[in-house]
Design a protein around this motif. Structure first.
Motif, mmCIF file in Angstrom:
data_model
loop_
_atom_site.group_PDB
_atom_site.id
_atom_site.type_symbol
_atom_site.label_atom_id
_atom_site.label_comp_id
_atom_site.label_asym_id
_atom_site.label_seq_id
_atom_site.Cartn_x
_atom_site.Cartn_y
_atom_site.Cartn_z
ATOM 1 N N ALA A 270 8.431 8.420 -4.988
ATOM 2 C CA ALA A 270 7.180 8.560 -4.253
ATOM 3 C C ALA A 270 6.123 7.874 -5.094
ATOM 4 N N ILE A 271 5.346 6.987 -4.489
ATOM 5 C CA ILE A 271 4.418 6.154 -5.251
ATOM 6 C C ILE A 271 3.086 6.050 -4.521
ATOM 7 N N ALA A 272 2.007 5.929 -5.309
ATOM 8 C CA ALA A 272 0.669 5.774 -4.741
ATOM 9 C C ALA A 272 -0.237 5.146 -5.791
ATOM 10 N N ALA A 273 -1.360 4.616 -5.341
ATOM 11 C CA ALA A 273 -2.378 4.147 -6.269
ATOM 12 C C ALA A 273 -2.908 5.343 -7.051
ATOM 13 N N ASP A 274 -3.104 5.144 -8.342
ATOM 14 C CA ASP A 274 -3.628 6.191 -9.215
ATOM 15 C C ASP A 274 -5.152 6.081 -9.224
ATOM 16 N N PRO A 275 -5.866 7.078 -8.674
ATOM 17 C CA PRO A 275 -7.325 6.960 -8.582
ATOM 18 C C PRO A 275 -8.019 6.969 -9.944
ATOM 19 N N THR A 276 -7.307 7.361 -10.997
ATOM 20 C CA THR A 276 -7.902 7.400 -12.334
ATOM 21 C C THR A 276 -7.635 6.123 -13.125
ATOM 22 N N ALA A 277 -6.870 5.196 -12.548
ATOM 23 C CA ALA A 277 -6.447 3.997 -13.288
ATOM 24 C C ALA A 277 -7.105 2.751 -12.730
ATOM 25 N N ARG A 278 -7.290 1.786 -13.605
ATOM 26 C CA ARG A 278 -7.784 0.478 -13.202
ATOM 27 C C ARG A 278 -6.645 -0.518 -13.356
ATOM 28 N N PRO A 279 -6.173 -1.101 -12.257
ATOM 29 C CA PRO A 279 -5.017 -2.009 -12.360
ATOM 30 C C PRO A 279 -5.341 -3.237 -13.193
ATOM 31 N N HIS A 280 -4.332 -3.699 -13.950
ATOM 32 C CA HIS A 280 -4.476 -4.925 -14.730
ATOM 33 C C HIS A 280 -4.221 -6.159 -13.872
ATOM 34 N N ARG A 281 -3.570 -5.940 -12.725
ATOM 35 C CA ARG A 281 -3.264 -7.050 -11.819
ATOM 36 C C ARG A 281 -3.518 -6.600 -10.395
ATOM 37 N N SER A 282 -4.102 -7.466 -9.613
ATOM 38 C CA SER A 282 -4.402 -7.152 -8.220
ATOM 39 C C SER A 282 -4.056 -8.364 -7.365
ATOM 40 N N PRO A 283 -3.585 -8.158 -6.143
ATOM 41 C CA PRO A 283 -3.336 -6.899 -5.454
ATOM 42 C C PRO A 283 -2.178 -6.107 -6.079
ATOM 43 N N ARG A 284 -2.147 -4.810 -5.766
ATOM 44 C CA ARG A 284 -1.061 -3.968 -6.242
ATOM 45 C C ARG A 284 0.252 -4.334 -5.551
ATOM 46 N N TRP A 285 1.352 -3.947 -6.204
ATOM 47 C CA TRP A 285 2.663 -4.141 -5.586
ATOM 48 C C TRP A 285 2.838 -3.197 -4.408
ATOM 49 N N PHE A 286 3.880 -3.421 -3.626
ATOM 50 C CA PHE A 286 4.217 -2.620 -2.440
ATOM 51 C C PHE A 286 3.081 -2.589 -1.415
ATOM 52 N N ASP A 287 2.147 -3.556 -1.509
ATOM 53 C CA ASP A 287 1.048 -3.637 -0.551
ATOM 54 C C ASP A 287 0.214 -2.354 -0.523
ATOM 55 N N LEU A 288 0.117 -1.689 -1.680
ATOM 56 C CA LEU A 288 -0.540 -0.389 -1.715
ATOM 57 C C LEU A 288 -2.051 -0.471 -1.521
#
Length: 200
Positions: free
Chosen positions: A54-72
């Protein structure tokens, strides 16, 4: 290529986990965070060396790469089975030989786990995200480390209006995987200790 694992996405990780647990009637266990994409997950061990995340964007994290994988980044609505992942032993060669843009291999890590995954620049996989994400492990596979809850995958249905083209581009021969014509989406049927369950 071999079937590696399935992914259920949600607008929140809590929603994705609840969706899996309600559908299959078994608990998931904590996974971790993926710093590159700013996501986090929970995991479920499945028989035959498979697992479910089960996967989701982490609201506390800032991605190092965008867009996120899995089209999240574009994910909306209720939690659902959103992706399947296939492993291979030479990811760069497999991607180079594909007739579709499966993405470019990226080196990733979570804890002691090391792997490469092909991620398109857009975050969107071919055939409306019904083409599998491709992975190559560079550490021991996580499945043996997970608690087994008596779940066995009977079959995975991958539907798309251009099913024949998807099947031809994929070239996977796994009796558990059925490619059929229909609106883009997935349905996985499991045998569990409480009987047959369906995850969508």
């Amino acid at each position: 290529m071999e079937l590696d694992h399935l992914a259920v996405a949600g607008e929140s990780l809590e929603a994705a986990v609840a969706h899996v647990e309600d559908a299959l009637g078994v608990p998931m266990q904590p996974g971790g965070r993926h710093e590159m994409f700013g996501t986090h997950n929970f995991l479920l061990g499945v028989s035959d060396g498979l697992y479910l995340e089960a996967i989701a964007a982490d609201p506390t994290a800032r991605p190092h790469r965008s867009p996120r994988w899995f089209d999240l980044d574009r994910f909306q609505g209720g939690p659902r089975l959103c992706n399947w992942i296939c492993r291979c032993t030479d990811l760069a060669a497999v991607v180079a030989g594909m007739s579709v843009d499966a993405g470019q291999p990226l080196s990733l890590a979570r804890g002691d786990l090391r792997w490469q995954m092909a991620v398109p620049d857009t975050g969107v996989l071919p055939f409306d995200n019904t083409f599998p994400a491709l992975i190559e492990w560079h550490s021991p596979h996580p499945a043996p480390l997970l608690t087994q809850q008596g779940c066995h995958l009977r079959h995975l249905v991958v539907a798309h209006p251009q099913a024949a083209d998807l099947d031809a581009a994929l070239g996977l021969r796994d009796p558990r995987v059925v490619i059929e014509v229909g609106p883009a989406g997935f349905e996985a049927t499991f045998d569990t200790a409480d009987g047959r369950r369906v995850l969508r």
